[in-house]
Design a protein around this motif. Structure first.
Motif, PDB file in Angstrom:
ATOM      1  N   ARG A 158       0.826  -1.211   0.000  1.00  0.00           N
ATOM      2  CA  ARG A 158       0.000   0.000   0.000  1.00  0.00           C
ATOM      3  C   ARG A 158       0.863   1.265   0.000  1.00  0.00           C
ATOM      4  NH1 ARG A 158      -3.013   1.759  -1.327  1.00  0.00           N
ATOM      5  NH2 ARG A 158      -4.356   2.740   0.201  1.00  0.00           N
ATOM      6  N   ARG A 159       2.135   1.125  -0.292  1.00  0.00           N
ATOM      7  CA  ARG A 159       3.079   2.250  -0.422  1.00  0.00           C
ATOM      8  C   ARG A 159       2.961   3.234   0.742  1.00  0.00           C
ATOM      9  NH1 ARG A 159       4.937   2.296  -5.810  1.00  0.00           N
ATOM     10  NH2 ARG A 159       3.942   0.635  -6.999  1.00  0.00           N
ATOM     11  N   ALA A 160       2.766   2.700   1.942  1.00  0.00           N
ATOM     12  CA  ALA A 160       2.687   3.511   3.171  1.00  0.00           C
ATOM     13  C   ALA A 160       1.586   4.578   3.096  1.00  0.00           C
ATOM     14  CB  ALA A 160       4.047   4.137   3.499  1.00  0.00           C
ATOM     15  N   GLN A 161       0.574   4.340   2.293  1.00  0.00           N
ATOM     16  CA  GLN A 161      -0.523   5.315   2.167  1.00  0.00           C
ATOM     17  C   GLN A 161      -1.519   5.282   3.331  1.00  0.00           C
ATOM     18  OE1 GLN A 161      -0.777   7.914  -0.050  1.00  0.00           O
ATOM     19  NE2 GLN A 161       1.315   7.163  -0.354  1.00  0.00           N
ATOM     20  N   PRO A 162      -1.869   4.124   3.893  1.00  0.00           N
ATOM     21  CA  PRO A 162      -2.855   4.126   4.988  1.00  0.00           C
ATOM     22  C   PRO A 162      -2.347   4.951   6.184  1.00  0.00           C
ATOM     23  CG  PRO A 162      -2.484   1.895   4.170  1.00  0.00           C
ATOM     24  CD  PRO A 162      -1.436   2.751   3.548  1.00  0.00           C
ATOM     25  N   ALA A 163      -3.287   5.612   6.882  1.00  0.00           N
ATOM     26  CA  ALA A 163      -2.925   6.378   8.075  1.00  0.00           C
ATOM     27  C   ALA A 163      -2.706   5.402   9.226  1.00  0.00           C
ATOM     28  CB  ALA A 163      -4.027   7.367   8.417  1.00  0.00           C
ATOM     29  N   VAL A 164      -1.561   5.554   9.910  1.00  0.00           N
ATOM     30  CA  VAL A 164      -1.196   4.633  10.991  1.00  0.00           C
ATOM     31  C   VAL A 164      -1.717   5.175  12.318  1.00  0.00           C
ATOM     32  CG1 VAL A 164       0.747   3.620  12.254  1.00  0.00           C
ATOM     33  CG2 VAL A 164       0.834   3.800   9.756  1.00  0.00           C
ATOM     34  N   ARG A 165      -2.392   4.307  13.075  1.00  0.00           N
ATOM     35  CA  ARG A 165      -2.904   4.690  14.394  1.00  0.00           C
ATOM     36  C   ARG A 165      -2.039   4.141  15.511  1.00  0.00           C
ATOM     37  NH1 ARG A 165      -8.988   3.672  12.293  1.00  0.00           N
ATOM     38  NH2 ARG A 165      -8.248   1.519  12.361  1.00  0.00           N
ATOM     39  N   ALA A 166      -1.485   2.980  15.290  1.00  0.00           N
ATOM     40  CA  ALA A 166      -0.624   2.370  16.309  1.00  0.00           C
ATOM     41  C   ALA A 166       0.247   1.313  15.635  1.00  0.00           C
ATOM     42  CB  ALA A 166      -1.463   1.727  17.411  1.00  0.00           C
ATOM     43  N   ILE A 167       1.345   0.970  16.280  1.00  0.00           N
ATOM     44  CA  ILE A 167       2.283  -0.010  15.730  1.00  0.00           C
ATOM     45  C   ILE A 167       2.591  -1.041  16.808  1.00  0.00           C
ATOM     46  CG2 ILE A 167       4.493  -0.340  14.544  1.00  0.00           C
ATOM     47  CD1 ILE A 167       4.551   2.676  14.011  1.00  0.00           C
ATOM     48  N   ALA A 168       2.536  -2.302  16.427  1.00  0.00           N
ATOM     49  CA  ALA A 168       2.886  -3.378  17.365  1.00  0.00           C
ATOM     50  C   ALA A 168       4.087  -4.138  16.817  1.00  0.00           C
ATOM     51  CB  ALA A 168       1.698  -4.323  17.538  1.00  0.00           C
ATOM     52  N   TYR A 169       4.885  -4.670  17.741  1.00  0.00           N
ATOM     53  CA  TYR A 169       6.068  -5.440  17.358  1.00  0.00           C
ATOM     54  C   TYR A 169       5.863  -6.839  17.916  1.00  0.00           C
ATOM     55  CZ  TYR A 169       7.236  -0.585  16.786  1.00  0.00           C
ATOM     56  OH  TYR A 169       7.179   0.727  16.429  1.00  0.00           O
ATOM     57  N   GLN A 170       5.118  -7.635  17.171  1.00  0.00           N
ATOM     58  CA  GLN A 170       4.699  -8.944  17.669  1.00  0.00           C
ATOM     59  C   GLN A 170       5.882  -9.863  17.891  1.00  0.00           C
ATOM     60  OE1 GLN A 170       1.755 -10.261  14.816  1.00  0.00           O
ATOM     61  NE2 GLN A 170       0.176  -8.896  15.648  1.00  0.00           N
ATOM     62  N   GLY A 171       5.921 -10.473  19.039  1.00  0.00           N
ATOM     63  CA  GLY A 171       7.001 -11.403  19.369  1.00  0.00           C
ATOM     64  C   GLY A 171       8.157 -10.755  20.092  1.00  0.00           C
ATOM     65  N   ALA A 172       8.192  -9.404  20.123  1.00  0.00           N
ATOM     66  CA  ALA A 172       9.367  -8.711  20.690  1.00  0.00           C
ATOM     67  C   ALA A 172       9.538  -8.986  22.182  1.00  0.00           C
ATOM     68  CB  ALA A 172       9.262  -7.212  20.436  1.00  0.00           C
ATOM     69  N   GLN A 173       8.436  -9.169  22.904  1.00  0.00           N
ATOM     70  CA  GLN A 173       8.532  -9.377  24.351  1.00  0.00           C
ATOM     71  C   GLN A 173       9.299 -10.651  24.693  1.00  0.00           C
ATOM     72  OE1 GLN A 173       7.635  -7.668  27.210  1.00  0.00           O
ATOM     73  NE2 GLN A 173       7.321  -5.898  25.854  1.00  0.00           N
ATOM     74  N   THR A 174       9.182 -11.656  23.831  1.00  0.00           N
ATOM     75  CA  THR A 174       9.801 -12.949  24.152  1.00  0.00           C
ATOM     76  C   THR A 174      11.012 -13.279  23.277  1.00  0.00           C
ATOM     77  OG1 THR A 174       8.172 -13.985  22.710  1.00  0.00           O
ATOM     78  CG2 THR A 174       7.669 -13.965  25.046  1.00  0.00           C
ATOM     79  N   ALA A 175      11.196 -12.527  22.184  1.00  0.00           N
ATOM     80  CA  ALA A 175      12.334 -12.818  21.292  1.00  0.00           C
ATOM     81  C   ALA A 175      13.643 -12.579  22.031  1.00  0.00           C
ATOM     82  CB  ALA A 175      12.254 -11.937  20.049  1.00  0.00           C
ATOM     83  N   ARG A 176      14.602 -13.461  21.807  1.00  0.00           N
ATOM     84  CA  ARG A 176      15.926 -13.283  22.423  1.00  0.00           C
ATOM     85  C   ARG A 176      16.804 -12.459  21.491  1.00  0.00           C
ATOM     86  NH1 ARG A 176      16.223 -19.610  22.738  1.00  0.00           N
ATOM     87  NH2 ARG A 176      15.066 -19.076  20.853  1.00  0.00           N
TER      88      ARG A 176
END
Lengths: 319, 319
Positions: A158-176
């Motif tokens: 989508r060529r960064a066209q959608p408006a972003v409301r929030a961003i999550a980094y899935q897996g980051a809490q447990t990734a080593r």
């Protein structure tokens, strides 16, 4: 090997400074820790866009016309894939594809992403250490006005066209986090951590979302220097400015400095933003002013030298 | 659709007659059942060499210079794979690769090989039905003087140089033959089965190794016609003659006829082998003599017409 300088970066923008650093430092002194939050599986293949951009850039194989991918790339695979009705929203060049196929095969055979990345870098002639931020998957996912989008669907599809409301980094809490990076951050031999001018929310935040890595960056004895990706209220490259607006932030270099508060000891502003030095100081960071726009190898090397000199000043001041 | 002619074939040699048949028959009358015994997984990709050769040949996309693969193929992927230290003993062209990647993805998503093959054939403009012999894996494995070799390791990796002592078709006992082919063989509308001049032991035997398919071929009401791949004691293409020697067989068209005894009702000899008609008759098969060497499209069409006419004579004689 005891690393003296650790650089953190995402793809294209950050890779420019990483290249500069690789030209001004002995290879054994430098390690580059790369975002994997935009890795994804496409057509059944494991694709690591930022890792590959940094690899190709440091190998001198990057396509300077396109700004991504390999120089001299061809597109016969994509043409045929289109004919077969395959997904064609993400371009994979014929040469580039070899890396994705080989990485997928080696991952399936049980090798780690970091081992594969190191081997590929060596074979392509990259001298500094190149570390993916983690072997465990971390995936950047965007909550947008078009719904939830995986990173590449948002960024490329989508060529960064959608408006972003929030961003999550899935897996980051447990990734080593990469153990070599963790060891370097705890090693007194480390003299500087350079956060390259990548997009803070899309390219650096996935690293900081791993608690152990964030803690290690906040507590390392080496000075941590971030370079502003915002110059005169505009992003040099990519959707950083648009994203900051959508996240309700002023589009300024000092707003990015605020993002790095608690992590960075020093912050490099472009000459255009000289007036923002006091804002940076108010955040508890030392400010430096440099020409940060990297047009060519000479300006990349000059910025790399300036950033290292800034780190050295902070290190001596703290000693 | 009720198939009137069912052709059995392997790759290159057999595909020539299949192409001839496709030019002289209305597309809805013809179905082609293709060997999958030489399918294999390579670089993590599902490769079906014979199915692809027949698809590309019937689509008019085959590389006539190489004798395999796609016309106008390029090799950037292989060049880069070599640079990365990947396995390069089996060449995959940039365009051809699209089919392997897409097939692998679709198989992993749960589609059958026959559904994928039909869709690819349709997209590439192949009009007759094209059926892999089975969706279940059957793998041709060779016991040689260099040890046990999977088919492609023997055929491509070692260029068919090792001496073959025995051949196994792993999985054939339990693999379910293509149900459309089984239905066609039981359908009174079927007028002919044509066994193309492929290598009997490497390309046709995997089909016959499935008991239900062998029975269906032996008992179908339609005449089964095999075309000799041996002309004047030599193979037109590939290692058939060498293989016959290693298996202790005389390298003659009538020795191949012996292989088809109990299956074929008629056998087509090349003009060179006119003298072998009585040997064929002694095996209980009708013999026909034709120019079987296919140089160009005209000779492919001519042989196709001749073979269909031979089948028609046998069908009327039996009625």
């Amino acid at each position: 090997m005891r690393v003296r300088v650790l650089a953190l970066c995402g793809g294209i923008g950050g890779a420019k400074l990483a290249l500069g650093l690789s030209h001004v430092l002995p290879p054994e002194d430098l390690a580059i820790l790369v975002n994997t939050g935009d890795d994804f599986e496409h057509l059944g293949l494991a694709v690591s866009p930022d890792v590959d951009t940094v690899t190709y850039t440091l190998a001198g194989l990057n396509n300077t016309e396109l700004g991504w991918g390999l120089a001299g790339e061809t597109w016969a695979f994509m043409d045929q894939l289109r004919l077969l009705g395959g997904e064609d929203w993400f371009n994979l060049g014929d040469r580039d594809l070899a890396l994705h196929v080989e990485r997928t095969r080696r991952l399936a055979a049980g090798e780690s992403l970091s081992a594969i990345t190191a081997d590929v870098a060596r074979r392509l002639g990259v001298a500094p250490a190149l570390w993916p931020m983690a072997d465990d998957p971390v995936r950047t996912v965007l909550d947008t006005d078009e719904g939830t989008l995986a990173f590449q669907r948002y960024f490329v599809g989508r060529r960064a066209q959608p408006a972003v409301r929030a961003i999550a980094y899935q897996g980051a809490q447990t990734a080593r986090p990469n153990p070599d990076a963790m060891a370097a951050l705890a090693d007194p031999a480390l003299e500087a951590v350079i956060v390259c001018p990548s997009n803070p929310w899309l390219s650096i935040a996935p690293l900081l979302a791993m608690p152990a890595l964030r803690d290690a960056l906040a507590t390392t004895a080496a000075p941590v220097i971030a370079v502003s990706p915002i110059v005169g209220g505009q992003a040099i490259k990519g959707p950083t400015a648009k994203l900051m607006e959508e996240l309700g932030l002023p589009v300024t270099a000092s707003a990015v400095a605020g993002f790095y508060a608690g992590i960075a000891d020093g912050y490099v502003l472009d000459e255009t933003d000289r007036a923002l030095q006091s804002d940076v100081a108010a955040l508890g960071m030392a400010a430096d002013v440099q020409p940060t726009v990297m047009h060519d190898l000479a300006t990349k090397e000059a910025l790399a030298r300036a950033v290292l000199a800034f780190a050295e000043r902070l290190r001596r001041a703290a000693a």
